[in-house]
Scaffold this motif. Structure first.
Motif, mmCIF file in Angstrom:
data_model
loop_
_atom_site.group_PDB
_atom_site.id
_atom_site.type_symbol
_atom_site.label_atom_id
_atom_site.label_comp_id
_atom_site.label_asym_id
_atom_site.label_seq_id
_atom_site.Cartn_x
_atom_site.Cartn_y
_atom_site.Cartn_z
ATOM 1 N N UNK A 213 20.582 -13.231 125.002
ATOM 2 C CA UNK A 213 20.585 -12.283 126.106
ATOM 3 C C UNK A 213 19.532 -12.597 127.164
ATOM 4 N N UNK A 214 18.338 -12.956 126.760
ATOM 5 C CA UNK A 214 17.278 -13.225 127.727
ATOM 6 C C UNK A 214 17.643 -14.423 128.603
ATOM 7 N N UNK A 215 18.300 -15.417 128.018
ATOM 8 C CA UNK A 215 18.738 -16.566 128.806
ATOM 9 C C UNK A 215 19.872 -16.193 129.745
ATOM 10 N N UNK A 216 20.732 -15.269 129.318
ATOM 11 C CA UNK A 216 21.805 -14.825 130.205
ATOM 12 C C UNK A 216 21.208 -14.122 131.424
ATOM 13 N N UNK A 217 20.189 -13.296 131.223
ATOM 14 C CA UNK A 217 19.530 -12.617 132.345
ATOM 15 C C UNK A 217 18.898 -13.618 133.299
ATOM 16 N N UNK A 218 18.345 -14.679 132.740
ATOM 17 C CA UNK A 218 17.756 -15.721 133.577
ATOM 18 C C UNK A 218 16.743 -15.175 134.565
ATOM 19 N N UNK A 219 16.947 -15.406 135.882
ATOM 20 C CA UNK A 219 15.974 -14.965 136.884
ATOM 21 C C UNK A 219 16.010 -13.480 137.199
ATOM 22 N N UNK A 220 17.027 -12.759 136.710
ATOM 23 C CA UNK A 220 17.163 -11.331 137.011
ATOM 24 C C UNK A 220 16.122 -10.514 136.253
ATOM 25 N N UNK A 221 15.777 -9.365 136.796
ATOM 26 C CA UNK A 221 14.827 -8.468 136.131
ATOM 27 C C UNK A 221 15.362 -8.071 134.759
ATOM 28 N N UNK A 222 14.458 -7.897 133.813
ATOM 29 C CA UNK A 222 14.892 -7.596 132.455
ATOM 30 C C UNK A 222 15.568 -6.223 132.394
ATOM 31 N N UNK A 223 16.615 -6.145 131.596
ATOM 32 C CA UNK A 223 17.261 -4.885 131.238
ATOM 33 C C UNK A 223 17.831 -5.067 129.837
ATOM 34 N N UNK A 224 18.067 -3.972 129.166
ATOM 35 C CA UNK A 224 18.597 -4.050 127.811
ATOM 36 C C UNK A 224 20.043 -4.522 127.815
ATOM 37 N N UNK A 225 20.404 -5.196 126.752
ATOM 38 C CA UNK A 225 21.785 -5.673 126.597
ATOM 39 C C UNK A 225 22.767 -4.513 126.540
ATOM 40 N N UNK A 226 23.947 -4.743 127.110
ATOM 41 C CA UNK A 226 25.074 -3.827 126.962
ATOM 42 C C UNK A 226 26.349 -4.626 127.145
ATOM 43 N N UNK A 227 27.393 -4.314 126.412
ATOM 44 C CA UNK A 227 28.674 -5.009 126.598
ATOM 45 C C UNK A 227 29.330 -4.699 127.941
ATOM 46 N N UNK A 228 28.796 -3.751 128.717
ATOM 47 C CA UNK A 228 29.387 -3.464 130.023
ATOM 48 C C UNK A 228 29.104 -4.580 131.019
ATOM 49 N N UNK A 229 28.186 -5.491 130.678
ATOM 50 C CA UNK A 229 27.842 -6.557 131.614
ATOM 51 C C UNK A 229 28.615 -7.854 131.399
ATOM 52 N N UNK A 230 29.026 -8.106 130.182
ATOM 53 C CA UNK A 230 29.613 -9.409 129.906
ATOM 54 C C UNK A 230 30.701 -9.305 128.857
ATOM 55 N N UNK A 231 31.727 -10.172 128.932
ATOM 56 C CA UNK A 231 31.952 -11.148 130.000
ATOM 57 C C UNK A 231 32.604 -10.515 131.222
ATOM 58 N N UNK A 232 32.559 -11.156 132.321
ATOM 59 C CA UNK A 232 33.268 -10.836 133.573
ATOM 60 C C UNK A 232 32.744 -9.604 134.300
ATOM 61 N N UNK A 233 32.429 -8.513 133.555
ATOM 62 C CA UNK A 233 32.066 -7.274 134.230
ATOM 63 C C UNK A 233 30.767 -7.365 135.016
ATOM 64 N N UNK A 234 29.991 -8.412 134.798
ATOM 65 C CA UNK A 234 28.769 -8.605 135.582
ATOM 66 C C UNK A 234 29.061 -8.646 137.082
#
Length: 433
Positions: A213-234
């Motif tokens: 998850x932390x690698x998926x966030x990459x340069x973005x500000x940290x937020x907790x994981x949720x399935x609403x973000x991935x895949x595609x819904x990001x």
């Protein structure tokens, strides 16, 4: 199977480093050094391997897939199995990949929008040629940086606007530039999709074991994981994507840019629901103003998406997505696969101009050939950068409450200072371009 490193690769790696320091084009050095490069296979690293990325991996799989990278172990293992003959090295972090795979020639970037620029720029800084999915970047500043760097260092680049390689777009460009509908007046562009809406989740489900998850966030500000973000819904979320305009704008506005030789807009305004700090709208209208070019006078272009999409234009029913060129002699309705001159009864005797734009050898093939031989691509970053900036400026006008007046030379909104906060973004520690 991957070949052992050849002596030319050692030369190219050293030359690339020297070129970055001296300001000499890396590809210029490469082309001068090897006359038989067209007969050799490229060593390619793919960053992102499933969903949209799977088509890109497949598109370059005729070369050597030296390394595969994805933040999802399930995706990564699936791709490694699918292309097992390549014996690709596997990575979760593209930064580690680029540090270890010294001898790769080129990189394919198919991550979510917010990591396009970090992955692409780091690769180019190492002298690697880059194919990047659309939109080229997440911010206008990133697009300009990538454009300038790629041009200065003569790297082979291509944006993932695959439809650009289709025959129909070429025939539309030829017809428009031949004056089929007379002098251009304005253009409508619309897409029926609606990437938008949603609220920030408050629950904190565990991160799946296969997801970094932390690698998926990459340069973005940290937020907790949720399935609403991935895949595609990001795509719905401003921190990661750009809504429907960010998703589809580069595909459909590309045709207008190509046909009318557009570059940067001067004014942009937007209409939609009250902007949300976190998510894109379900429907958006954006009005762009462009200065004249050598094939068109100053024009306006209207973008509509989601629930703002039209059912008809000037009394003509239109499909869910398309482009309508308006000239003083009539209109042209274009989709990915065909075009129609309207009103049809006025163009019964119309004959298409002689073909002047060669058919593409293939979108991926263009880029592969460019990497090897220094030939041009049709969606290189010097073309796709301004296209991406235009797309992103529509979201900036919307989010800032626009309208905005754009000074492309200074990369600044001149009439609405609140809009300038969206031109660039701050990265988390450990991430950069």
């Amino acid at each position: 199977m991957r070949k052992p490193a050849l002596s030319r690769r050692s030369f190219l790696q050293t030359s690339a480093a020297a070129a970055m320091v001296a300001g000499t084009g890396f590809h210029q050095l490469a082309s001068a050094a090897e006359s038989n490069s067209a007969n050799e296979l490229l060593d390619i690293a793919c960053i992102g391997v499933q969903n949209r990325a799977s088509a890109n991996v497949s598109g370059v799989s005729g070369q050597n897939l030296v390394a595969l990278c994805d933040i999802d172990d399930n995706y990564l293992n699936k791709a490694a199995g699918q292309y097992s003959k390549h014996k690709s090295n596997k990575y979760n972090d593209f930064r580690v990949l680029l540090d270890k795979e010294k001898n790769i020639d080129a990189v394919v970037v198919s991550t979510p929008d917010h990591t396009h620029a970090p992955a692409s720029m780091w690769a180019m800084q190492l002298g690697k040629h880059v194919y990047c999915e659309k939109p080229m970047t997440h911010t206008v500043h990133e697009a300009r940086e990538m454009t300038n760097f790629s041009v200065k260092n003569k790297l082979a680049t291509q944006l993932g606007t695959q439809i650009h390689a289709g025959d129909n777009y070429r025939r539309v460009v030829e017809a428009v530039q031949a004056g089929a509908i007379g002098n251009m007046q304005h253009v409508d562009v619309w897409v029926g999709k609606g990437w938008g809406g949603g609220t920030v989740p408050t629950d904190k489900p565990p991160v799946p074991n296969n997801v970094h998850w932390d690698l998926w966030l990459g340069p973005a500000a940290y937020r907790d994981y949720s399935p609403v973000y991935m895949p595609a819904q990001w795509r719905r979320w401003w921190d990661f994507g750009g809504g429907t305009l960010g998703d589809m704008g580069c595909h459909y506005i590309d045709l207008v840019f190509w046909a009318l030789k557009l570059k940067y807009p001067t004014k942009v305004s937007a209409e939609g629901p009250e902007p949300d700090a976190h998510t894109a709208p379900l429907g958006l209208t954006v009005n762009y103003e462009f200065p004249k070019t050598d094939v068109a006078p100053a024009i306006t272009m209207k973008w509509r998406d989601g629930n703002h999409g039209p059912k008809e234009i000037n009394g003509h029913k239109v499909p869910g997505s398309g482009v309508m060129f308006h000239g003083d002699k009539g209109m042209m309705l274009a989709t990915y696969g065909n075009f129609t001159l309207l009103p049809e009864e006025n163009f019964k005797d119309w004959k298409a101009p002689e073909q002047s734009i060669p058919n593409s050898i293939g979108h991926y093939e263009e880029w592969i050939k460019a990497c090897k031989e220094g030939t041009p691509t049709t969606c290189s970053f010097d073309y796709s950068g301004p296209l991406t900036e235009t797309v992103l400026l529509g979201n900036i006008a919307y989010r800032s409450g626009g309208p905005i007046e754009w000074d492309a030379a200074s990369l600044k909104v001149t009439n609405n200072d609140s809009a300038n906060q969206f031109i660039e973004r701050k990265y988390r520690e450990g991430w950069r371009i």
